[in-house]
Design a protein around this motif. Structure first.
Motif, mmCIF file in Angstrom:
data_model
loop_
_atom_site.group_PDB
_atom_site.id
_atom_site.type_symbol
_atom_site.label_atom_id
_atom_site.label_comp_id
_atom_site.label_asym_id
_atom_site.label_seq_id
_atom_site.Cartn_x
_atom_site.Cartn_y
_atom_site.Cartn_z
ATOM 1 N N GLY A 1 0.783 -1.226 0.000
ATOM 2 C CA GLY A 1 0.000 0.000 0.000
ATOM 3 C C GLY A 1 0.816 1.278 0.000
ATOM 4 N N GLU A 2 2.151 1.170 -0.083
ATOM 5 C CA GLU A 2 3.023 2.345 -0.062
ATOM 6 C C GLU A 2 3.835 2.427 -1.345
ATOM 7 O OE1 GLU A 2 3.196 4.585 2.488
ATOM 8 O OE2 GLU A 2 1.636 3.484 3.560
ATOM 9 N N VAL A 3 4.083 3.651 -1.807
ATOM 10 C CA VAL A 3 4.961 3.841 -2.972
ATOM 11 C C VAL A 3 6.397 3.562 -2.533
ATOM 12 C CG1 VAL A 3 5.846 5.485 -4.661
ATOM 13 C CG2 VAL A 3 3.448 5.573 -3.993
ATOM 14 N N VAL A 4 7.041 2.618 -3.206
ATOM 15 C CA VAL A 4 8.434 2.304 -2.895
ATOM 16 C C VAL A 4 9.389 2.795 -3.977
ATOM 17 C CG1 VAL A 4 7.883 0.354 -1.388
ATOM 18 C CG2 VAL A 4 8.232 -0.036 -3.834
ATOM 19 N N LYS A 5 8.862 3.012 -5.184
ATOM 20 C CA LYS A 5 9.657 3.548 -6.289
ATOM 21 C C LYS A 5 8.735 4.335 -7.202
ATOM 22 C CE LYS A 5 12.939 -0.158 -6.069
ATOM 23 N NZ LYS A 5 13.855 -1.033 -6.705
ATOM 24 N N ALA A 6 9.277 5.376 -7.818
ATOM 25 C CA ALA A 6 8.494 6.179 -8.751
ATOM 26 C C ALA A 6 9.398 6.707 -9.856
ATOM 27 C CB ALA A 6 7.823 7.338 -8.020
ATOM 28 N N PHE A 7 8.852 6.757 -11.060
ATOM 29 C CA PHE A 7 9.583 7.235 -12.229
ATOM 30 C C PHE A 7 8.717 8.228 -12.979
ATOM 31 C CE2 PHE A 7 10.753 2.889 -11.357
ATOM 32 C CZ PHE A 7 12.144 2.953 -11.317
ATOM 33 N N LYS A 8 9.336 9.315 -13.420
ATOM 34 C CA LYS A 8 8.635 10.289 -14.258
ATOM 35 C C LYS A 8 9.286 10.274 -15.624
ATOM 36 C CE LYS A 8 7.230 13.164 -10.463
ATOM 37 N NZ LYS A 8 7.546 14.265 -9.619
ATOM 38 N N GLY A 9 8.468 10.313 -16.658
ATOM 39 C CA GLY A 9 8.977 10.287 -18.019
ATOM 40 C C GLY A 9 9.113 8.863 -18.530
ATOM 41 N N ALA A 10 9.321 8.750 -19.832
ATOM 42 C CA ALA A 10 9.462 7.437 -20.462
ATOM 43 C C ALA A 10 10.754 6.779 -19.994
ATOM 44 C CB ALA A 10 9.448 7.584 -21.977
ATOM 45 N N LYS A 11 10.662 5.519 -19.647
ATOM 46 C CA LYS A 11 11.823 4.745 -19.198
ATOM 47 C C LYS A 11 11.970 3.505 -20.069
ATOM 48 C CE LYS A 11 12.550 7.559 -15.840
ATOM 49 N NZ LYS A 11 13.444 8.640 -16.142
ATOM 50 N N SER A 12 13.180 3.031 -20.175
ATOM 51 C CA SER A 12 13.445 1.832 -20.972
ATOM 52 C C SER A 12 13.010 0.586 -20.220
ATOM 53 C CB SER A 12 14.933 1.740 -21.303
ATOM 54 O OG SER A 12 15.672 1.492 -20.117
ATOM 55 N N LYS A 13 12.865 -0.492 -20.963
ATOM 56 C CA LYS A 13 12.505 -1.768 -20.353
ATOM 57 C C LYS A 13 13.554 -2.187 -19.330
ATOM 58 C CE LYS A 13 11.441 -6.573 -21.385
ATOM 59 N NZ LYS A 13 11.341 -7.604 -22.428
ATOM 60 N N SER A 14 14.829 -1.996 -19.656
ATOM 61 C CA SER A 14 15.893 -2.412 -18.733
ATOM 62 C C SER A 14 15.849 -1.601 -17.438
ATOM 63 C CB SER A 14 17.273 -2.303 -19.391
ATOM 64 O OG SER A 14 17.541 -0.972 -19.772
ATOM 65 N N THR A 15 15.532 -0.320 -17.527
ATOM 66 C CA THR A 15 15.423 0.510 -16.319
ATOM 67 C C THR A 15 14.291 -0.001 -15.432
ATOM 68 O OG1 THR A 15 16.288 2.452 -17.446
ATOM 69 C CG2 THR A 15 14.976 2.849 -15.469
ATOM 70 N N LEU A 16 13.161 -0.297 -16.038
ATOM 71 C CA LEU A 16 12.019 -0.789 -15.263
ATOM 72 C C LEU A 16 12.295 -2.184 -14.701
ATOM 73 C CD1 LEU A 16 9.129 0.512 -17.506
ATOM 74 C CD2 LEU A 16 9.941 1.459 -15.341
ATOM 75 N N LEU A 17 12.932 -3.041 -15.491
ATOM 76 C CA LEU A 17 13.281 -4.382 -14.984
ATOM 77 C C LEU A 17 14.220 -4.289 -13.791
ATOM 78 C CD1 LEU A 17 13.814 -6.811 -17.985
ATOM 79 C CD2 LEU A 17 12.349 -7.144 -16.001
ATOM 80 N N ASN A 18 15.218 -3.420 -13.870
ATOM 81 C CA ASN A 18 16.140 -3.249 -12.743
ATOM 82 C C ASN A 18 15.400 -2.767 -11.506
ATOM 83 O OD1 ASN A 18 18.391 -4.060 -14.191
ATOM 84 N ND2 ASN A 18 18.976 -1.984 -14.758
#
Length: 107
Positions: free
Chosen positions: A84-101
């Motif tokens: 129920g808590e945000v542990v990670k957040a990304f703004k803007g388009a990210k690559s698949k490898s960034t999201l997988l990591n």
């Protein structure tokens, strides 16, 4: 996006905050070009890892309350929720490898 369910202001609490699994929320809008770049990546990750992580998308045009409450100031924004808590957040388009990591510890 068959593997990525839609979530709304009304369903956010039950689908995301009360989930037993980590949840990736993709905040998007139809006018957002980078959102269209991220959508197939989210779909691919959901197809590969949907058994361990829940992937959902929220249309910010029709659901303004939740993005405002969760400090979504730009699109696309991707947030990872655990317990129920945000542990990670990304703004803007990210690559698949960034999201997988970012998701590696949950896979």
């Amino acid at each position: 996006m068959a593997n990525v369910a839609d979530v709304t202001d009304e369903t956010f609490d039950s689908v995301v905050l009360k989930s037993d699994k980590p949840v990736v929320v993709d905040y998007w809008a139809d006018w957002c070009g980078p959102c269209k770049q991220v959508a197939p990546i989210i779909e691919e990750l959901a197809a590969q890892h949907g058994d361990k992580v829940t992937f959902v998308k929220m249309d910010t045009n029709t659901n303004p309350v939740t993005p405002a409450n969760n400090h979504v100031l730009g699109l696309p924004t991707i947030q990872v929720y655990v317990g129920g808590e945000v542990v990670k957040a990304f703004k803007g388009a990210k690559s698949k490898s960034t999201l997988l990591n970012a998701l590696e510890e949950y896979l």
